[in-house]
Design a protein around this motif. Structure first.
Motif, mmCIF file in Angstrom:
data_model
loop_
_atom_site.group_PDB
_atom_site.id
_atom_site.type_symbol
_atom_site.label_atom_id
_atom_site.label_comp_id
_atom_site.label_asym_id
_atom_site.label_seq_id
_atom_site.Cartn_x
_atom_site.Cartn_y
_atom_site.Cartn_z
ATOM 1 N N ASP A 170 136.369 -21.494 48.921
ATOM 2 C CA ASP A 170 137.089 -20.449 48.202
ATOM 3 C C ASP A 170 136.150 -19.473 47.487
ATOM 4 O O ASP A 170 136.612 -18.637 46.703
ATOM 5 C CB ASP A 170 138.054 -21.066 47.188
ATOM 6 C CG ASP A 170 139.220 -21.777 47.853
ATOM 7 O OD1 ASP A 170 139.709 -21.269 48.876
ATOM 8 O OD2 ASP A 170 139.633 -22.851 47.358
ATOM 9 N N LYS A 171 134.865 -19.564 47.751
ATOM 10 C CA LYS A 171 133.888 -18.619 47.203
ATOM 11 C C LYS A 171 133.509 -17.654 48.329
ATOM 12 O O LYS A 171 132.813 -18.029 49.268
ATOM 13 C CB LYS A 171 132.638 -19.332 46.692
ATOM 14 C CG LYS A 171 132.918 -20.528 45.775
ATOM 15 C CD LYS A 171 133.655 -20.135 44.510
ATOM 16 C CE LYS A 171 133.832 -21.369 43.598
ATOM 17 N NZ LYS A 171 134.667 -21.072 42.424
ATOM 18 N N VAL A 175 135.803 -13.095 46.252
ATOM 19 C CA VAL A 175 136.540 -14.201 45.647
ATOM 20 C C VAL A 175 135.515 -15.169 45.054
ATOM 21 O O VAL A 175 134.620 -15.607 45.768
ATOM 22 C CB VAL A 175 137.422 -14.939 46.683
ATOM 23 C CG1 VAL A 175 138.225 -16.045 46.009
ATOM 24 C CG2 VAL A 175 138.354 -13.970 47.419
ATOM 25 N N PRO A 176 135.587 -15.521 43.767
ATOM 26 C CA PRO A 176 136.638 -15.144 42.812
ATOM 27 C C PRO A 176 136.559 -13.670 42.405
ATOM 28 O O PRO A 176 135.505 -13.054 42.467
ATOM 29 C CB PRO A 176 136.359 -16.050 41.619
ATOM 30 C CG PRO A 176 134.890 -16.354 41.710
ATOM 31 C CD PRO A 176 134.586 -16.426 43.167
ATOM 32 N N VAL A 189 143.048 -19.879 43.071
ATOM 33 C CA VAL A 189 141.996 -19.652 44.067
ATOM 34 C C VAL A 189 140.686 -19.293 43.368
ATOM 35 O O VAL A 189 139.623 -19.837 43.680
ATOM 36 C CB VAL A 189 142.403 -18.549 45.059
ATOM 37 C CG1 VAL A 189 141.270 -18.270 46.047
ATOM 38 C CG2 VAL A 189 143.659 -18.950 45.815
ATOM 39 N N CYS A 190 140.766 -18.371 42.426
ATOM 40 C CA CYS A 190 139.550 -17.908 41.744
ATOM 41 C C CYS A 190 138.927 -18.987 40.862
ATOM 42 O O CYS A 190 137.736 -18.930 40.571
ATOM 43 C CB CYS A 190 139.849 -16.651 40.936
ATOM 44 S SG CYS A 190 140.177 -15.200 41.972
ATOM 45 N N SER A 244 141.727 -12.240 50.884
ATOM 46 C CA SER A 244 141.961 -12.005 49.457
ATOM 47 C C SER A 244 142.286 -13.320 48.749
ATOM 48 O O SER A 244 142.777 -14.274 49.365
ATOM 49 C CB SER A 244 143.115 -11.022 49.285
ATOM 50 O OG SER A 244 143.619 -11.041 47.968
ATOM 51 N N HIS A 245 142.064 -13.335 47.437
ATOM 52 C CA HIS A 245 142.492 -14.501 46.654
ATOM 53 C C HIS A 245 144.003 -14.681 46.701
ATOM 54 O O HIS A 245 144.520 -15.769 46.441
ATOM 55 C CB HIS A 245 141.995 -14.384 45.211
ATOM 56 C CG HIS A 245 142.576 -13.267 44.417
ATOM 57 N ND1 HIS A 245 142.831 -13.366 43.067
ATOM 58 C CD2 HIS A 245 142.967 -11.997 44.768
ATOM 59 C CE1 HIS A 245 143.332 -12.230 42.621
ATOM 60 N NE2 HIS A 245 143.414 -11.385 43.626
ATOM 61 N N ARG A 288 144.549 -20.935 48.620
ATOM 62 C CA ARG A 288 143.348 -21.753 48.739
ATOM 63 C C ARG A 288 143.065 -22.090 50.201
ATOM 64 O O ARG A 288 143.992 -22.314 50.989
ATOM 65 C CB ARG A 288 143.489 -23.036 47.925
ATOM 66 C CG ARG A 288 143.539 -22.788 46.413
ATOM 67 C CD ARG A 288 143.549 -24.077 45.637
ATOM 68 N NE ARG A 288 144.715 -24.895 45.969
ATOM 69 C CZ ARG A 288 144.987 -26.067 45.400
ATOM 70 N NH1 ARG A 288 144.176 -26.556 44.475
ATOM 71 N NH2 ARG A 288 146.066 -26.738 45.746
ATOM 72 N N GLY A 325 135.190 -12.404 52.267
ATOM 73 C CA GLY A 325 136.124 -11.951 51.249
ATOM 74 C C GLY A 325 136.499 -10.491 51.393
ATOM 75 O O GLY A 325 135.866 -9.726 52.134
#
Length: 253
Positions: A31-32, A14-15, A23-24, A225-226, A230, A9
């Motif tokens: 996505d973490k 992220v989140p 995404v968050c 980045s977020h 996704r 990240g």
């Protein structure tokens, strides 16, 4: 060589705190993303590139039992803030931790972790062996490491090539001279922050263009980045030979 992505990240992770974007709020573990770092096991050496704010949890999650050295790309806090937690390795290994950084980064470490470098050594503080590096190749034992200088807006940042693996983060521009150091790598890791133009990071498209220009067999994007989107959705847009990295992904060379 085994490469483990400890974090993929950007500086906020992220989140992002208090963000409710798709995404968050995603339930997909891809996505973490913790702050960017990588763990390399090669030729009997265990090396981490950057010890950001999530360093402690990253070491626990990856079950790292021994660490020989930390290499720093640059001095920003999302890459250095977890340095205090090398204390656990000091205690277990009964020796100082070898830290490799340019003089400018060492100055920042001495400012941010002043208590580590005081003449009076408080019991239990981190024990470090600072090694000054430049843009010239250096060795960790018999392991050759080739620094690659990139620009993070106007700040010089080091990427590193070890064998056929090249790792670069926080880059916006790379000179032709430094690109020559990357060519021939089998795996390239490069930052791809978001799709929108950014002053100090490669955009998604810029990272794709670089991967194609260098002709690397396999490229992985990190420092995400977020705002990029996704993981599942963006993965559908990628061309063969390019993938999004994700936390805990392991590569083998």
């Amino acid at each position: 060589m085994t490469i483990t992505f400890l974090g993929t990240g950007t500086s906020q992770g992220v989140p992002v705190i208090a963000c409710n974007c798709e995404v968050c709020t995603s339930n997909d573990p891809h996505d973490k993303r913790l702050r960017t770092s990588v763990f390399i096991e090669v030729d009997g050496k265990n090396i981490v590139i950057d010890s950001g704010p999530d360093f402690r949890f990253q070491m626990l999650r990856a079950n790292v039992q021994h660490l020989d050295a930390i290499l720093f790309t640059h001095e920003h806090k999302d890459h250095t803030a977890g340095l205090d937690d090398v204390r656990a390795f000091n205690y277990k290994q009964q020796e100082p931790m070898d830290v490799y950084a340019v003089e400018r980064v060492q100055t920042a470490l001495k400012r941010e972790f002043a208590y580590v470098f005081e003449n009076f050594k408080y019991p239990g503080i981190p024990q470090l062996n600072l090694h000054t590096i430049t843009t010239e190749p250096f060795y960790i034992g018999s392991l050759k490491v080739i620094p690659i200088e990139v620009l993070h807006y106007k700040l010089p940042v080091l990427g590193f090539r070890i064998g056929d693996f090249t790792y670069i983060t926080d880059a916006k521009t790379i000179s032709d001279k430094e690109k020559e150091k990357i060519k021939g790598s089998k795996i390239l890791v490069i930052n791809a922050l978001q799709k929108q133009t950014h002053i100090s990071h490669f955009t998604f498209e810029e990272a794709v263009e670089l991967a194609q220009e260098l002709g690397i067999e396999k490229t992985y994007f990190t420092h995400i980045s977020h705002r990029l989107g996704r993981h599942h959705d963006i993965s559908q847009e990628l061309r063969p030979g390019i993938e999004l990295a994700y936390d805990a992904l392991q590569l083998y060379l």
